[in-house]
Design an enzyme around this catalytic site. Structure first.
Site, PDB file in Angstrom:
ATOM      1  N   ARG A  74      98.661   8.557  77.802  1.00  0.00           N
ATOM      2  CA  ARG A  74      99.293   7.960  79.090  1.00  0.00           C
ATOM      3  C   ARG A  74      98.041   7.316  79.489  1.00  0.00           C
ATOM      4  O   ARG A  74      97.962   7.553  80.853  1.00  0.00           O
ATOM      5  CB  ARG A  74      99.990   8.985  80.194  1.00  0.00           C
ATOM      6  CG  ARG A  74     101.167   9.579  79.449  1.00  0.00           C
ATOM      7  CD  ARG A  74     102.310   8.619  79.387  1.00  0.00           C
ATOM      8  NE  ARG A  74     103.408   9.241  78.315  1.00  0.00           N
ATOM      9  CZ  ARG A  74     103.549   9.181  76.981  1.00  0.00           C
ATOM     10  NH1 ARG A  74     102.551   8.844  76.196  1.00  0.00           N
ATOM     11  NH2 ARG A  74     104.491   9.936  76.430  1.00  0.00           N
ATOM     12  N   SER A 105     109.313  10.869  83.979  1.00  0.00           N
ATOM     13  CA  SER A 105     108.484  12.066  83.718  1.00  0.00           C
ATOM     14  C   SER A 105     107.385  11.945  84.886  1.00  0.00           C
ATOM     15  O   SER A 105     106.546  11.055  84.812  1.00  0.00           O
ATOM     16  CB  SER A 105     107.828  12.398  82.361  1.00  0.00           C
ATOM     17  OG  SER A 105     108.647  12.499  81.384  1.00  0.00           O
ATOM     18  N   GLU A 151     101.715  11.497  86.246  1.00  0.00           N
ATOM     19  CA  GLU A 151     101.817  10.337  85.235  1.00  0.00           C
ATOM     20  C   GLU A 151     102.331   9.299  86.090  1.00  0.00           C
ATOM     21  O   GLU A 151     101.746   8.089  85.603  1.00  0.00           O
ATOM     22  CB  GLU A 151     102.749  10.725  84.186  1.00  0.00           C
ATOM     23  CG  GLU A 151     103.147   9.461  83.177  1.00  0.00           C
ATOM     24  CD  GLU A 151     104.140   9.662  82.195  1.00  0.00           C
ATOM     25  OE1 GLU A 151     105.011   8.978  81.723  1.00  0.00           O
ATOM     26  OE2 GLU A 151     104.151  10.869  81.658  1.00  0.00           O
TER      27      GLU A 151
END
Length: 350
Positions: A167, A237, A333
């Site tokens: 990420r 998420s 995230e």
């Protein structure tokens, strides 16, 4: 089409972020080509106002009104060049990611099916190095075309130059602050091999499975576990799955042998953030208009006109509970956007 709305602090961003957070900007500009993108950016600079470029608004949390220009990257177009070994796609940054996955499958091109239903635009994919169910963008990315918004120079970065991580990528670093992604090159091998290591995909037969079957299973899994942002505001998420060293993982597994974990190529261990949050009994926990999703603890949702600060407070509580219970400190995230632009998300919820 180059259009804008510019009544001071009166343009709502609620429909432009999947969290459904109500916040305003001074103006919203739709850019369909590189000239419009750069012009909008430079206009903001000349006025000494902040500017931010968004795609689908699917991975952001608005903490307040934005004191400048929100520029929507709508550069579209897909071209395909076929070689003996692969299909090479050149995709405009404004294309919808899930739309691209469906487009390739309809063309008989496999390789993106595990990343079906990831929200957002193609231009955002390299920033986060998006991924799901065993596949990440870095596995298929050939290059990323960038536009320097100050000089107008165009540069093509190879996948290696993108410095992809979990990420993460070079596009999150300060030296890329004046750069816009305008297109992404994707290479999909004709030697297709299914990736069936996660969830319901494990039940499929690797010898007979088709890309379309994987696509269907992935879509079913995501729809059954994740809330539809058109119905319940969310950014997917919210936290990264933490990556720990072998010693930390062993300590966790001694006390919790049922904890899911995934060995990484460098010897580190990736843990499931959703499992950690669930074990803290936080599913359904609510702060203001924000809550932890009851089906998937990794997702924070907008259940009642949540503000950005509601979500921050909830995320801070979740992080503290997991940290105090497991000595593992989660990192968002989702990217946090303040009045002047992106801010450090970890520091915000620390």
């Amino acid at each position: 089409m180059f259009s804008k709305q510019d009544d001071t602090m009166s343009v709502s961003l609620k429909s432009l972020n999947t969290f459904g957070i109500q916040a305003n900007a001074e103006q919203v500009i739709y850019a369909d080509n590189e000239h419009q993108l750069r012009t909008a950016w430079q206009d903001a600079v000349q006025k000494k106002k902040p500017a931010i470029i968004l795609g689908g608004g699917s991975n952001i949390l608005l903490l307040s009104d934005f004191s400048g220009s929100v520029i929507l990257n709508r550069l579209c177009g897909i071209t395909i060049h076929e070689t003996e070994d692969a299909w090479h796609l050149h995709v405009g940054a404004g294309e919808n990611w899930h739309g691209l996955v469906k487009y390739t499958l309809n063309k008989g091109i496999a390789g993106l099916e595990n990343m079906a239903l990831i929200p957002g635009c193609v231009g955002s994919a390299p920033i986060q190095n998006i991924g799901a169910y065993g596949c990440e963008l870095q596995n298929v990315c050939e290059y990323v075309d960038c536009l320097n918004l100050v000089s107008g120079a165009r540069k093509r970065l190879s996948a290696q130059e993108c410095q992809f991580g979990y990420r993460d990528s070079v596009f999150k670093h300060s030296e890329m602050a004046d750069t816009a992604i305008v297109a992404v090159g994707i290479s999909l091998s004709k030697d297709w091999r299914p990736i069936l290591n996660y969830g319901d995909l494990k039940q499929l037969d690797a010898e007979t499975v088709t890309p379309r079957q994987i696509f269907d299973v992935v879509c079913h899994m995501r729809r059954s576990k994740l809330p539809d942002p058109d119905i319940t505001g969310n950014a997917g998420s919210f936290f990264k799955n933490p990556v720990v060293n072998e010693q930390q993982a062993k300590l966790l597994l001694q006390h919790h042998p049922d904890a899911p974990y995934y060995l990484q190529p460098d010897g580190s261990i990736k843990l499931a953030a959703g499992w950690l949050i669930d074990r803290c009994e936080l599913k359904g926990y609510r702060y203001g208009g924000a809550a932890v999703h009851r089906k998937q603890a990794l997702v924070l949702i907008n259940v009642g006109d949540a503000t950005g600060q509601d979500v921050v407070a909830l995320a801070r509580h979740v992080r503290r509970c997991v940290g105090e219970t497991f000595n593992i400190w989660l990192e968002p995230e989702v990217r946090f956007i303040g009045s002047q632009g992106e801010i450090n998300s970890v520091e915000t919820i620390a």
